[in-house]
Design a protein around this motif. Structure first.
Motif, PDB file in Angstrom:
ATOM      1  N   ASN A   7      -8.242   7.339   2.511  1.00 28.24           N
ATOM      2  CA  ASN A   7      -6.979   6.581   1.350  1.00 28.24           C
ATOM      3  C   ASN A   7      -6.732   5.202   1.029  1.00 28.24           C
ATOM      4  O   ASN A   7      -7.133   4.609   0.143  1.00 28.24           O
ATOM      5  CB  ASN A   7      -6.314   7.312   0.862  1.00 28.24           C
ATOM      6  CG  ASN A   7      -5.870   9.372   1.096  1.00 28.24           C
ATOM      7  OD1 ASN A   7      -7.571   9.547   0.452  1.00 28.24           O
ATOM      8  ND2 ASN A   7      -5.080  10.158   1.450  1.00 28.24           N
ATOM      9  N   VAL A   8      -6.104   4.099   2.061  1.00 32.49           N
ATOM     10  CA  VAL A   8      -5.851   3.279   2.146  1.00 32.49           C
ATOM     11  C   VAL A   8      -7.320   2.558   1.993  1.00 32.49           C
ATOM     12  O   VAL A   8      -7.483   1.866   1.582  1.00 32.49           O
ATOM     13  CB  VAL A   8      -5.535   2.934   3.904  1.00 32.49           C
ATOM     14  CG1 VAL A   8      -5.092   1.498   2.971  1.00 32.49           C
ATOM     15  CG2 VAL A   8      -3.568   3.427   3.211  1.00 32.49           C
ATOM     16  N   ARG A  11      -8.423   2.712  -1.763  1.00 36.65           N
ATOM     17  CA  ARG A  11      -7.899   2.531  -2.803  1.00 36.65           C
ATOM     18  C   ARG A  11      -7.885   0.546  -2.713  1.00 36.65           C
ATOM     19  O   ARG A  11      -7.687   0.001  -3.585  1.00 36.65           O
ATOM     20  CB  ARG A  11      -6.322   2.762  -2.246  1.00 36.65           C
ATOM     21  CG  ARG A  11      -4.980   2.946  -3.505  1.00 36.65           C
ATOM     22  CD  ARG A  11      -4.135   3.478  -3.090  1.00 36.65           C
ATOM     23  NE  ARG A  11      -3.331   2.863  -1.893  1.00 36.65           N
ATOM     24  CZ  ARG A  11      -3.044   3.600  -0.132  1.00 36.65           C
ATOM     25  NH1 ARG A  11      -2.833   4.897  -0.664  1.00 36.65           N
ATOM     26  NH2 ARG A  11      -1.656   2.125   0.036  1.00 36.65           N
ATOM     27  N   ARG A  12      -8.013   0.241  -1.644  1.00 33.17           N
ATOM     28  CA  ARG A  12      -7.946  -1.490  -1.116  1.00 33.17           C
ATOM     29  C   ARG A  12      -9.046  -1.903  -1.921  1.00 33.17           C
ATOM     30  O   ARG A  12     -10.469  -1.970  -1.546  1.00 33.17           O
ATOM     31  CB  ARG A  12      -8.341  -1.695   0.233  1.00 33.17           C
ATOM     32  CG  ARG A  12      -8.206  -3.426   0.068  1.00 33.17           C
ATOM     33  CD  ARG A  12      -9.426  -3.242   1.939  1.00 33.17           C
ATOM     34  NE  ARG A  12     -10.571  -3.054   1.479  1.00 33.17           N
ATOM     35  CZ  ARG A  12     -11.343  -3.630   0.862  1.00 33.17           C
ATOM     36  NH1 ARG A  12     -11.020  -5.233  -0.133  1.00 33.17           N
ATOM     37  NH2 ARG A  12     -13.032  -3.396   0.358  1.00 33.17           N
ATOM     38  N   LEU A 127      -6.101  -3.660   5.509  1.00 33.77           N
ATOM     39  CA  LEU A 127      -5.433  -2.259   6.096  1.00 33.77           C
ATOM     40  C   LEU A 127      -4.525  -1.922   5.365  1.00 33.77           C
ATOM     41  O   LEU A 127      -3.442  -1.035   4.365  1.00 33.77           O
ATOM     42  CB  LEU A 127      -6.458  -1.492   6.332  1.00 33.77           C
ATOM     43  CG  LEU A 127      -7.612  -1.496   6.002  1.00 33.77           C
ATOM     44  CD1 LEU A 127      -8.671  -1.058   7.038  1.00 33.77           C
ATOM     45  CD2 LEU A 127      -8.280  -0.759   4.530  1.00 33.77           C
ATOM     46  N   GLU A 130      -2.161  -3.158   2.284  1.00 37.42           N
ATOM     47  CA  GLU A 130      -2.536  -2.274   1.181  1.00 37.42           C
ATOM     48  C   GLU A 130      -1.858  -1.013   1.703  1.00 37.42           C
ATOM     49  O   GLU A 130      -1.479  -0.882   0.228  1.00 37.42           O
ATOM     50  CB  GLU A 130      -4.148  -1.715   1.028  1.00 37.42           C
ATOM     51  CG  GLU A 130      -4.458  -0.490   0.605  1.00 37.42           C
ATOM     52  CD  GLU A 130      -4.729  -0.986  -1.331  1.00 37.42           C
ATOM     53  OE1 GLU A 130      -4.740  -2.708  -2.076  1.00 37.42           O
ATOM     54  OE2 GLU A 130      -4.122  -0.411  -2.549  1.00 37.42           O
ATOM     55  N   GLU A 131      -1.891  -1.039   2.463  1.00 36.67           N
ATOM     56  CA  GLU A 131      -0.602   0.444   3.126  1.00 36.67           C
ATOM     57  C   GLU A 131       0.681  -0.493   2.815  1.00 36.67           C
ATOM     58  O   GLU A 131       1.435   0.755   1.861  1.00 36.67           O
ATOM     59  CB  GLU A 131      -1.079   0.130   4.320  1.00 36.67           C
ATOM     60  CG  GLU A 131       0.059   1.404   4.526  1.00 36.67           C
ATOM     61  CD  GLU A 131      -0.537   2.079   6.194  1.00 36.67           C
ATOM     62  OE1 GLU A 131      -0.099   2.984   6.482  1.00 36.67           O
ATOM     63  OE2 GLU A 131       0.337   1.181   6.837  1.00 36.67           O
TER      64      GLU A 131
END
Ligand SMILES: Cc1cc2nc3c(=O)[nH]c(=O)nc-3n(C[C@H](O)[C@H](O)[C@H](O)COP(=O)(O)O)c2cc1C
Length: 198
Positions: A7-8, A11-12, A127, A130-131
């Motif tokens: 998911n991360v 989304r990034r 990543l 993003e998280e």
């Protein structure tokens, strides 16, 4: 667990417009430390990370990058010029002065697999950003030699990337690139498998 990571990853997005809002250095450091969790040649994590928050230094870096990218854009093939235009990527690099932090990763060229190791660490770092609800851009200007004296980097290091890190001020969606679906083959080049298509 894998779903969380996926998911991360999904989304990034690369962000080229940042808010000027600041955030704590602790948050930044936790993101940067993700780079040390990546696999690396002989487990050496052969790079250094330099955080830049000095406004004058950021302006100097922006000026140098805009010159370097002007040359790069002018010398680009037609297809790349078209891609830049479609993505609205110009030689103006406002993100370098808007983002509260720039982070330069410079590889230690005396170490085995220094470049590969640095790049896989960059992947971990972006990543992690993003998280944490932050955004970045994997920015590689036409040349980065100017960073050596500016950051007082020892000779053995080579700048690999400049990462502006901050809160996003744009929310681009991924342009579907159908070509990518044909990149997975079985046993030999060109043999596709249905279950890998989507
Ligand atoms: C090795 C590498 C170099 C890149 N260099 C630049 C760059 O110099 N300028 C830029 O705007 N984007 C740069 N990017 C970002 C890519 O354009 C971006 O990752 C790609 O368009 C896919 O978009 P996404 O990151 O939102 O998925 C670079 C990405 C990689 C992996």
């Amino acid at each position: 667990m894998i779903k969380v990571i996926q998911n991360v990853m999904k989304r990034r997005r690369s962000i080229r417009k940042f808010k000027k809002d600041k955030f704590g250095i602790e948050k930044l450091c936790s993101i940067l430390k993700a780079s040390l969790l990546a696999p690396s040649g002989a487990d050496q994590s052969p790079f250094t990370l330099i955080i830049i928050d000095n406004e004058q230094l950021k302006r100097q870096i922006r000026t140098e990058c805009e010159v370097a990218d002007k040359d790069f854009h002018e010398g680009s093939p037609a297809w790349l010029k078209e891609w830049f235009a479609k993505k609205n990527i110009t030689t103006e690099k406002k993100f370098l002065t808007d983002a509260p932090f720039l982070v330069v990763l410079a590889g230690n060229t005396t170490m085995p697999y220094w470049l590969e190791s640095t790049w896989i660490s960059i992947a971990y770092l972006i990543l992690a950003a993003e998280e944490e609800g932050l955004a970045t851009l994997t920015y590689t200007p036409g040349q980065m030699k100017f960073l050596m004296p500016l950051l007082e980097l020892p000779e053995v290091y080579e700048p690999v990337v400049i990462l502006p890190i901050g809160y996003p001020d744009e929310f681009p969606t991924k342009i579907d690139n159908g070509d990518k679906e044909t990149k997975i083959f079985f046993n030999k080049f060109g043999v596709e498998e249905n279950s890998c298509r989507s």
